[in-house]
Each structure stands twice: as structure tokens, then as C-alpha cells.
Design an enzyme around this catalytic site. Structure first.
Site, mmCIF file in Angstrom:
data_model
loop_
_atom_site.group_PDB
_atom_site.id
_atom_site.type_symbol
_atom_site.label_atom_id
_atom_site.label_comp_id
_atom_site.label_asym_id
_atom_site.label_seq_id
_atom_site.Cartn_x
_atom_site.Cartn_y
_atom_site.Cartn_z
ATOM 1 N N SER A 1 34.423 31.643 36.297
ATOM 2 C CA SER A 1 34.936 32.437 37.406
ATOM 3 C C SER A 1 33.878 32.508 38.509
ATOM 4 C CB SER A 1 35.361 33.808 36.910
ATOM 5 O OG SER A 1 36.123 34.481 37.883
ATOM 6 N N GLU B 1 45.923 30.001 35.451
ATOM 7 C CA GLU B 1 44.791 30.892 35.712
ATOM 8 C C GLU B 1 45.227 32.303 36.108
ATOM 9 O OE1 GLU B 1 41.499 30.243 35.551
ATOM 10 O OE2 GLU B 1 41.226 28.078 35.727
ATOM 11 N N HIS C 1 43.149 32.640 32.966
ATOM 12 C CA HIS C 1 41.773 32.686 33.459
ATOM 13 C C HIS C 1 40.882 33.415 32.463
ATOM 14 C CE1 HIS C 1 38.836 32.553 36.726
ATOM 15 N NE2 HIS C 1 38.590 33.838 36.582
#
Length: 547
Positions: A236, A354, A455
Site C-alpha cells: 500500500s 483491491e 487490498h
């Protein structure tokens, strides 16, 4: 792309939670250190700042960790919004058996699901790192993996996810680091630039990361690590920061490989120092401080929590890496396009769905920005992409209202993650360096199943520390072992391939293939490659406008 970056900031609190929230409780040493014999049995090491006493984290006496090591002077008082300074030396033996506090951040609603607790211990004195090793007194040195945590650069901790014990078992020394966050890590202000010998402000969180890498270069050999074989990896915003470190000239030579999990920096136009300074000056008004010769003193005298709360309420603040002329001499998008980034092999990828985790009620989310009808979808595209809205809709069309949610997830996932990963692999291969591109497709069980491959999910499998309500299956273990094998083998050789693992071919732009990581593991065409060309055209047009 500016519009995409703005959308990323709007989601930063949601995205931050996805990575600041995956720590399982770690039992340090049963019963503590109550006796002199236990103290004497502690593993010890002497680094440049003094002697450390660590802990054994598994039954094997070779499995040791040193936690909460200061790698820089603590950024408090006059050192708030200053580049990191060398740590003070200490006399005697410093106990290194507990994590240092996380850097100041606002509470996250995700923590009960990810950590099993409601909050992290935080303090502005937070520049600590942690080391896990099975090679403390080894004759040969092991490769080093330095983890940069995610959390939108506003949240998170070097504690999570707890990758150290899992990865260190596979022949690498693992380091996790803390760095300044949100307004304390990325506040850009003209008065700060004026007092800087480099005439630069902001980017303090990135400078912390670089200082931690310098600590690794000086000291990691004492832990059995090879300072000439360092892999930086993150997820991330941590992955974006890995990309930023590749684009900056300052950490040249401090790492030799890079792994980027769902985040890059070459797919948007970084704001200039002037833009961030104008934007972030709003923070003074938010805090009731008058701009003038005493403004910095007033800012540095405020409690950190008050600064964070004020910044979180003002969505117009940029508080992100900026083109300051020192940390960045040109925008990363240009650096990568010209092949001037760090010349290191990369492993880079994204997950198939995600954005499904952001604002999900499963992890405490209460609202969603996602459109549900074609009309809402088109309005959303117009708001985010302006003059390019029709082109994006043509690339990701919805034929019916019922089809909007699926198409939106594909478009939003590609615009924020898939496109950047694909572009980075292309640019790395074009300069003659090896790139290994992946597409993570694994779907968990139970209530996580509707989210698809969301994600941060791959980090759960890398650490083998599952979220509180995760439904564990045998398939988890199979893919977990494959991921750990790929990641640690890449850290050792710059190539993820090893005996017992499915073959993974380096990225070739002519073939445009990637490695699927899921129930099936193997080569597939890059998903949505033609659709993502719309984002490539938008990026090139925006770069032309900035020159």
C-alpha cells in the site's frame, strides 16, 4: 495522474486502515525476565550506539529478535519537522525485548478485526526499528529484508503485519521500521524550507526511512545480515514509499532489490513544493496560528494529537511527498520514464479486487463512495476524471445498472493499483533490468469471500497471522508457503524462482504476461491491459502539461 491522486487521498483513511491493522499478539518471553539467569541468557549484540539485549522468539535458541531499537534521535521539540538526526549513544545494556511506540496517529476502527485490540500505543518519540534473525553468530551473512509498513502514510506501525518471525525462518534477516506519519511526517511549509540548508520541506517520513536504511548499512552485520544484499519491501503506501526510495537519489546504494505490493509512484504527477507549501499552510489557519516569524515555534509547541486532529478535518491539505529539489530532483513519473531510478530488480504486483475492502462493514466501515447505477457511475467519473470521464467509461463500460458494481471495482482497482504495477514492470524491463509482475487472485472463505482478492490480503498470507474472523483453510497454507518462498528467494538472488516453486518468468513487454498468485499459480496475460491504456494516455498528457 492528478485526478487519480486526489481520489487516493480521499480514500486514504480507508486505505490506511487496510495496512495498519494486521498484528497478532506476540508473546515475548513467558514469565518475563525475573531472574539473573534469564537476563544472562539473553542474546546480546553491540552496535554503534551501544549494547543490546534481545529475546528468543521461538523454541530454537537461534531464533532471536531485538525490538525497539532507536535508529535516530527522537523527533520531538526542535527536531519536529527536521530531517532525522543520529541517535544518542547509551551506557550499559539496553533491553530490546518490546516494540517501541507507533508514531502519532488517530484511532482506527479496523484495529479490533486486525489486532484484536482497540488502539496502538503511540508517541512522537517513535523512530525505532526491529530485527529478527536466526543467524546472530553465523559465519556467513544472510540477505536482509527491510519492511516499510502501509497505512496511507497516516497510520500503521512496524509491528504489523508480523512478518519478521515467519520470513526469518527462511534464511533472511528481517527489519521493520517506524517513520513519521500524516502532518508530522509530510507537512510542507515555506518557513521550514527557509530554515533548511537544502531549502526543502516535507518528506520527513521518507527521510526517516532512508535513515533507517543507513542504520542497516552500519549495523546489520552484527545481526548476521549482509549490508550489500538489502531488499526493501512494502505494501500500500509502504509500497509507494519503496517506489519513492527508488526515485530519490539520496538512498543510492542502500538497497539492492525492491518488492512493491499494491502501490507505486510513477503513475501520477507528484505535486511541486510550491503546491504543497500553499496547500499545507492552511494547517496554520486550522490551528488558529498566525503566519509569521513565530509560527514555527507555535507549531512545535502544540501537542501532536491536536495537529493530527486538525489535519484530518481539512481534506484540502496535501500532506504527501513533494518535488522539493532535494529528496526528489524531478518527479518520479519522469525519473522512471527516463530510466533514472535505482537500477535494481523489482517484484511488483496488485490484487484483483483491491478496493472492495475500503469502507467495508466487515472491518468497521460505515460508508461507501461507490456508485450503484450507470448515472451515478458517470457522475463519479466526471467528478474524478473531468475531461477524461468519457474515455474511462469507454474503457470500462457498464451496460446495465446491475453491472456497475463489478465494472467500478475493476476500473477503480486498475486506476489506483493495476496500472501502476504494470507500468513499473514495463519501465523496469525497458531499461534492461529484471521485473517480476504478479496478479494476486486468492479469495478467502467466510464473510471475506464476497470481497474477492482484496487490498492487503497477500500480507496476511506472508505473515501467517490471520485476521480475527478469518476462516482458515488448508488452501491458505499452500499459497502462503508459495508466497514466502518467492519473496525470500527474490531477496536472496533478485529472482523468485527456486526448486519446488512454480516457474515465474521475468516480465517481457512483448508477451505482456504476469504471474497469477491464487488457487492457481502460473503465467497469465496481464488482466485489462488494453483497458489500462486510457490511464497511460492520461498520465502522458498530464506530464506534458507540467513541462
Amino acid at each position: 495522474m492528478r485526478h487519480i491522486r486526489l481520489h487516493r487521498r480521499q480514500q486514504s483513511r480507508e486505505k490506511a486502515a487496510a495496512f495498519c491493522c494486521m498484528l497478532a499478539a506476540m508473546i515475548l518471553i513467558a514469565g518475563g525476565y525475573s531472574g539473573a539467569q534469564k537476563i544472562a541468557a539473553q542474546p546480546r549484540v553491540t552496535i554503534d550506539a551501544g549494547q543490546l539485549a534481545g529475546m528468543q522468539w521461538d523454541e530454537n535458541a537461534k531464533d532471536v529478535a531485538f525490538l525497539g531499537i532507536p535508529f535516530a534521535a527522537q523527533p520531538v521539540g526542535k527536531l519536529r519537522w527536521q530531517p532525522p538526526q543520529p541517535p544518542a549513544k547509551w551506557a550499559g545494556v539496553r533491553q530490546a525485548v518490546a516494540y517501541g511506540p507507533a508514531c502519532p496517529q488517530l484511532p482506527s476502527g479496523w484495529l479490533p478485526e486486525m489486532l484484536g485490540r482497540k488502539e496502538l500505543k503511540t508517541d512522537e518519540a517513535c523512530l525505532y526499528l526491529n530485527v529478527w534473525t536466526t543467524n546472530l553468530h553465523g559465519r556467513s551473512k544472510q540477505p536482509v529484508m527491510v519492511w516499510i509498513h502501509g497505512g496511507g502514510n497516516v497510520e500503521g506501525s512496524g509491528e504489523m503485519p508480523p512478518l519478521g518471525p515467519t520470513l526469518a525462518k527462511h534464511g533472511v534477516v528481517v527489519v521493520s521500521i517506524q517513520y513519521r506519519l500524516q502532518a508530522l511526517g509530510f507537512f510542507s511549509y515555506a518557513a521550514l524550507a527557509a530554515e533548511s540548508p537544502h531549502h526543502a520541506s516535507g518528506n520527513y517520513g521518507l527521510l526517516d526511512q532512508m535513515e533507517a536504511l543507513r542504520w542497516v548499512r552500519r549495523n546489520i552485520a552484527k545481526f548476521g545480515g549482509d549490508a550489500k544484499q538489502v531488499t526493501i519491501f512494502g505494501a500500500s503506501s509502504g509500497s509507494e514509499d519503496v517506489c519513492h526510495l527508488m526515485a530519490s537519489p539520496l538512498p543510492t546504494g542502500l538497497f539492492q532489490r525492491a518488492i512493491l505490493q499494491s502501490g507505486t509512484c510513477e503513475d501520477y504527477v507528484m505535486p511541486s513544493a510550491e503546491q504543497t507549501e500553499v496547500s499545507d499552510a492552511r494547517l496554520l489557519q486550522d490551528l488558529g496560528i498566525q503566519n509569521g516569524p513565530h509560527a514555527l515555534d507555535a507549531l512545535r509547541a502544540l501537542p501532536a494529537e491536536r495537529i493530527l486532529q486538525a489535519a484530518a478535518k481539512d481534506e484540502q491539505l496535501l500532506l504527501e511527498p513533494n518535488l522539493d529539489g532535494w529528496v526528489f530532483r524531478q518527479r518520479p513519473a519522469v525519473t522512471f520514464a527516463e530510466g533514472r531510478e535505482a537500477d535494481v530488480p523489482v517484484m511488483v504486483g496488485s490484487n484483483a479486487q483491491e478496493v472492495t475492502i475500503f469502507a467495508s462493514p466487515i472491518v468497521g466501515g460505515s460508508s461507501s463512495h461507490r456508485p450503484k447505477t450507470i448515472a451515478e457511475y458517470k457522475r463519479w467519473l466526471q467528478r474524478e476524471f473531468h475531461g477524461n470521464a468519457d474515455a474511462v467509461f469507454a474503457a470500462y463500460p457498464a451496460r446495465t445498472d446491475a453491472g456497475v458494481p463489478k465494472v467500478f471495482v475493476e476500473m477503480d482497482t486498475d486506476s489506483q493499483f493495476g496500472f501502476g504495477a504494470h507500468l513499473l514492470a514495463e519501465e523496469t524491463a525497458r531499461r534492461g533490468q529484471k521485473a517480476y509482475l504478479y496478479h494476486f487472485t486468492y479469495v478467502g472463505a467466510g464473510k471475506f469471500a464476497p470481497l474477492g482478492a482484496f487490498h492487503s490480503e497477500e500480507s496476511i498470507l506472508l505473515s501467517k497471522k490471520y485476521w480475527t474472523t478469518w476462516v482458515h483453510r488448508p488452501e491458505d497454507e499452500v499459497l502462503s508457503n508459495v508466497l514466502i518462498g518467492y519473496w525470500t528467494q527474490f531477496a536472496k538472488t533478485g529472482n523468485p524462482n527456486a526448486a519446488g516453486l512454480p516457474a515465474w518468468h521475468a516480465f517481457n513487454p512483448k508477451l505482456d504476461q504476469c504471474q497469477e498468485l491464487g488457487l492457481q499459480v502460473g503465467s497469465i496475460p496481464v488482466p485489462h491491459a488494453e483497458n489500462m491504456q486510457v490511464f497511460d494516455r492520461m498520465l502522458k498528457a498530464e506530464l506534458q502539461e507540467t513541462h
